[in-house]
Design a protein around this motif. Structure first.
Motif, mmCIF file in Angstrom:
data_model
loop_
_atom_site.group_PDB
_atom_site.id
_atom_site.type_symbol
_atom_site.label_atom_id
_atom_site.label_comp_id
_atom_site.label_asym_id
_atom_site.label_seq_id
_atom_site.Cartn_x
_atom_site.Cartn_y
_atom_site.Cartn_z
ATOM 1 N N LEU A 192 0.654 -1.320 0.058
ATOM 2 C CA LEU A 192 0.122 -0.150 0.165
ATOM 3 C C LEU A 192 0.628 1.213 -0.002
ATOM 4 O O LEU A 192 0.637 2.150 -0.757
ATOM 5 N N CYS A 193 1.903 1.136 0.808
ATOM 6 C CA CYS A 193 2.714 2.259 0.839
ATOM 7 C C CYS A 193 3.752 2.512 -0.534
ATOM 8 O O CYS A 193 3.778 3.699 -0.826
ATOM 9 N N ALA A 196 1.595 4.032 -3.038
ATOM 10 C CA ALA A 196 1.448 5.639 -2.820
ATOM 11 C C ALA A 196 2.775 6.439 -3.131
ATOM 12 O O ALA A 196 2.867 7.409 -3.812
ATOM 13 N N ARG A 197 3.729 5.729 -2.997
ATOM 14 C CA ARG A 197 5.234 6.415 -3.421
ATOM 15 C C ARG A 197 5.323 6.161 -4.885
ATOM 16 O O ARG A 197 5.795 7.311 -5.622
ATOM 17 N N ASP A 199 2.994 6.669 -6.953
ATOM 18 C CA ASP A 199 1.941 7.606 -7.314
ATOM 19 C C ASP A 199 2.372 9.151 -7.061
ATOM 20 O O ASP A 199 1.829 10.206 -7.273
ATOM 21 N N LEU A 201 3.183 10.161 -3.899
ATOM 22 C CA LEU A 201 3.002 10.667 -2.769
ATOM 23 C C LEU A 201 4.331 10.606 -1.749
ATOM 24 O O LEU A 201 4.889 9.772 -1.786
ATOM 25 N N ILE A 206 1.760 9.937 2.833
ATOM 26 C CA ILE A 206 1.419 8.588 3.299
ATOM 27 C C ILE A 206 0.946 8.587 4.868
ATOM 28 O O ILE A 206 0.106 7.847 4.978
ATOM 29 N N ARG A 209 -2.300 10.627 5.251
ATOM 30 C CA ARG A 209 -3.449 10.414 4.403
ATOM 31 C C ARG A 209 -3.688 8.627 4.254
ATOM 32 O O ARG A 209 -4.865 8.421 3.922
ATOM 33 N N ILE A 210 -2.724 7.996 4.530
ATOM 34 C CA ILE A 210 -3.061 6.447 4.391
ATOM 35 C C ILE A 210 -2.859 5.936 5.900
ATOM 36 O O ILE A 210 -3.794 5.241 6.417
#
Length: 300
Positions: A192-193, A196-197, A199, A201, A206, A209-210
């Motif tokens: 998941l992280c 996000a990286r 994308d 973020l 992270i 927001r996550i």
């Protein structure tokens, strides 16, 4: 020669043997064990709640009725005026205000520092991460009395003694909170992280927001534990808060007991008022507390 098995023979199940758990004796044994288990839990709950019930009951009695023999669990004529009297003869409002301020500020700071440090230990890679985490968590095993004097000297040099900021500065960071949050973050997939990286973020994005939205149960558990610990702290305020206007509820009740040592009913009334806020907080947050503690131990 035996005929080959047909498709029907392979698909059609054979006779089902009754399971041992289906036997009446087995069911009776399980029911008896469950009843005994509930009985033990009820007895333990009564043993834990009985002192609190006696405290509440004593707060509604007269001074002579608190230690009367035989014990009267329900006063004949409840003295509701005790709850008005203690506000009149003591600084209960000041004590509660100071305690709420310290508890809320320390809890908020520990939630931020604990979760932020836990994210670094759980979801980022840097040299010496595991060793640093072990050393930091190892401070839990060091009793506070071992470094109490150096801390006091440090706070004195900084000019923070006799101010609430000394306690806030000392308790804003907690190794247990980092450990609890790190264990919870370990249950969240690393993919998941990584997604996000990819994308774009940032690590801060992270985290905010996550990770924080996904860790509400663990945050609630840490908030509850920190709030209760700070609320019940006696030794810290005793060392750093000398001005009566800065006293917490624990210091205030100690001075009240010393001054009104014969007012047993009022002492019990003050004890009820000191326990009531954290009891309400625990009842409101127990669902998240249990969920956070359970899930924090799923993965190490």
């Amino acid at each position: 020669m035996a005929a080959p098995h047909t498709l029907t023979d392979l698909v059609t199940p054979g006779p089902v043997e009754p399971r041992p758990t289906d036997s009446p004796e087995r069911r009776r044994g399980l029911s008896l064990g469950k009843v005994l288990g509930y009985a033990v839990l009820v007895v333990a709950a009564v043993g834990l709640l009985l002192p609190f019930f006696w405290m509440v009951s004593s707060s509604l009695k007269t001074n002579s009725g608190v230690f009367s023999i035989p014990v009267t669990w329900f006063p004949d004529s409840p003295q509701w005026g005790n709850y008005a009297e203690i506000w009149r003869i003591s600084d209960m409002l000041v004590w509660l205000k100071n305690t709420v301020f310290l508890s809320v500020v320390v809890t908020v700071l520990q939630l931020f520092t604990g979760s932020f440090a836990a994210y670094g230990f759980a979801k980022t890679r840097f040299p010496g991460r595991n060793l640093l985490f072990l050393l930091y968590i190892g401070t839990i095993a060091v009793p506070w009395q071992a470094y109490m004097i150096p801390q006091f000297i440090m706070m004195s040099e900084a000019g923070l003694t006799n101010t609430p900021w000394a306690i806030i500065a000392l308790q804003a960071f907690g190794a247990f909170g980092v450990f609890l949050m790190r264990q919870y973050y370990a249950t969240i997939p690393d993919e998941l992280c990584e997604a996000a990286r990819v994308d774009g973020l940032s690590e801060y994005g992270i985290y905010f927001r996550i990770m924080l939205p996904l860790s509400v149960p663990a945050l609630a558990s840490l908030a509850l534990l920190t709030f209760v610990t700070t609320w019940n702290d006696y030794l810290g305020p005793l060392i750093y808060l000398r001005d009566p206007d800065l006293w917490t509820i624990q210091l205030g009740l100690k001075s009240f007991v010393s001054e009104y040592n014969a007012e047993h009913a009022l002492i019990m009334t003050g004890s009820v008022l000191s326990v009531l806020p954290i009891a309400v907080v625990f009842l409101l947050g127990q669902k998240y507390f249990v969920q956070g503690i359970a899930t924090s131990g799923m993965k190490g």
